[in-house]
Design an enzyme around this catalytic site. Structure first.
Site, mmCIF file in Angstrom:
data_model
loop_
_atom_site.group_PDB
_atom_site.id
_atom_site.type_symbol
_atom_site.label_atom_id
_atom_site.label_comp_id
_atom_site.label_asym_id
_atom_site.label_seq_id
_atom_site.Cartn_x
_atom_site.Cartn_y
_atom_site.Cartn_z
ATOM 1 N N LYS A 13 52.096 32.933 -0.572
ATOM 2 C CA LYS A 13 53.517 32.725 -0.871
ATOM 3 C C LYS A 13 53.755 31.966 -2.170
ATOM 4 O O LYS A 13 54.542 32.395 -2.997
ATOM 5 C CB LYS A 13 54.206 31.882 0.221
ATOM 6 C CG LYS A 13 54.337 32.507 1.559
ATOM 7 C CD LYS A 13 55.164 31.601 2.474
ATOM 8 C CE LYS A 13 54.605 30.198 2.650
ATOM 9 N NZ LYS A 13 53.351 30.107 3.404
ATOM 10 N N ARG A 88 61.733 27.945 8.158
ATOM 11 C CA ARG A 88 60.483 28.093 8.887
ATOM 12 C C ARG A 88 60.692 28.154 10.390
ATOM 13 O O ARG A 88 59.734 28.292 11.136
ATOM 14 C CB ARG A 88 59.605 26.876 8.574
ATOM 15 C CG ARG A 88 58.263 27.220 7.967
ATOM 16 C CD ARG A 88 57.588 25.909 7.623
ATOM 17 N NE ARG A 88 56.204 26.066 7.355
ATOM 18 C CZ ARG A 88 55.680 26.213 6.130
ATOM 19 N NH1 ARG A 88 56.448 26.277 5.083
ATOM 20 N NH2 ARG A 88 54.391 26.298 5.978
ATOM 21 N N ARG A 127 40.461 27.826 -0.641
ATOM 22 C CA ARG A 127 41.390 27.011 -1.423
ATOM 23 C C ARG A 127 41.072 25.529 -1.257
ATOM 24 O O ARG A 127 41.244 24.744 -2.197
ATOM 25 C CB ARG A 127 42.832 27.297 -0.972
ATOM 26 C CG ARG A 127 43.856 26.540 -1.800
ATOM 27 C CD ARG A 127 45.267 26.954 -1.461
ATOM 28 N NE ARG A 127 45.722 26.371 -0.206
ATOM 29 C CZ ARG A 127 46.864 26.689 0.398
ATOM 30 N NH1 ARG A 127 47.653 27.609 -0.128
ATOM 31 N NH2 ARG A 127 47.212 26.103 1.517
ATOM 32 N N ARG A 133 43.545 20.368 -0.868
ATOM 33 C CA ARG A 133 44.726 20.002 -0.075
ATOM 34 C C ARG A 133 44.293 19.434 1.265
ATOM 35 O O ARG A 133 43.463 20.027 1.947
ATOM 36 C CB ARG A 133 45.600 21.243 0.144
ATOM 37 C CG ARG A 133 46.882 21.208 -0.652
ATOM 38 C CD ARG A 133 47.651 22.480 -0.488
ATOM 39 N NE ARG A 133 48.195 22.654 0.858
ATOM 40 C CZ ARG A 133 49.082 23.598 1.149
ATOM 41 N NH1 ARG A 133 49.516 24.415 0.200
ATOM 42 N NH2 ARG A 133 49.536 23.718 2.363
ATOM 43 N N ARG A 144 48.478 24.995 11.961
ATOM 44 C CA ARG A 144 49.480 25.635 11.080
ATOM 45 C C ARG A 144 49.672 27.098 11.464
ATOM 46 O O ARG A 144 50.789 27.613 11.460
ATOM 47 C CB ARG A 144 49.057 25.506 9.614
ATOM 48 C CG ARG A 144 49.332 24.098 9.059
ATOM 49 C CD ARG A 144 48.470 23.785 7.854
ATOM 50 N NE ARG A 144 48.756 24.617 6.700
ATOM 51 C CZ ARG A 144 47.864 24.886 5.736
ATOM 52 N NH1 ARG A 144 46.643 24.387 5.801
ATOM 53 N NH2 ARG A 144 48.215 25.633 4.724
#
Ligand code: ADP
Length: 189
Positions: A13, A88, A127, A133, A144
């Site tokens: 996204k 969301r 990632r 992160r 998540r």
């Protein structure tokens, strides 16, 4: 243009949102980026959301809604926007609707970035190595994903029924996916 982009964690996204927003000359707003910037800057908001984000849970709606409404009210959002990571859940959907209809505005399209769930975790773990992160670890990723399927995925049906959904295959090179999104949006216009 007033756009949303919806996709599971790891669907890409954020990457697509910035390029699509600049393609159409609209403002990209990422609630995740706003929260991360506040954590980094050590603000009150940052302190409030850090543990929630690290657990992979949703920041409370009243906090998130207020941030988005405030951001959408700033002058640089007048020409249009692309919201990434908001709404969301269905509560946020109606908060956004109420805000927009109060201004006599509405959404033009909702991009749904579709990626095989089996690819998502691998992308996020990769990632994690690159960006570091703190919510890209296996346990938080699992939460998540489950928050996404229980709270966010229902939005896809909602926007399909509203005639706004633009489903796009999110698997491929970044530029390929970008071109697909632009083609799908232009085909609607
Ligand atoms: P991803 O989609 O990969 O999880 P985001 O940057 O969109 O990445 O979101 C990261 C985290 O920020 C979420 O797990 C959540 O804790 C918080 N967050 C972002 N957007 C929202 C939102 N609209 N409502 C509640 N929490 C949010």
């Amino acid at each position: 243009m007033r756009l949303l982009i919806i996709g599971a964690p790891g669907a890409g996204k954020g990457t697509q949102a910035s390029a699509i927003a600049s393609h159409y000359g609209v403002l990209a707003i990422s609630t995740g980026d706003i929260f991360r910037a506040n954590i980094k800057g050590g603000t009150e908001l940052g302190k409030k959301v850090k543990a929630i984000m690290d657990a992979g849970d949703l920041v409370p709606d009243e906090v998130t809604d207020e941030i988005v409404v405030d951001r959408l009210g700033q002058p640089d959002a007048v020409g249009g926007f692309l919201l990434d990571g908001y709404p969301r859940n269905l509560h946020q959907v109606s908060a956004l609707d109420t805000y927009l209809s109060g201004k006599g505005e509405s959404l033009d399209a909702v991009i749904s970035l579709e990626v095989d769930p089996e690819l998502l975790t691998a992308r996020l773990l990769k990632r994690a190595e690159i960006e570091g992160r703190s919510d890209d670890n296996e346990e938080t990723i699992r939460n998540r994903m489950s928050v996404y399927s229980s709270q966010t995925e229902p939005l896809i049906d909602h926007y399909r029924q509203a005639g706004l959904l633009v489903p796009v295959d999110g698997v491929g090179e970044i530029s390929e996916v970008h071109d697909r999104i632009v083609a799908a949006l232009d085909a609607r216009a």
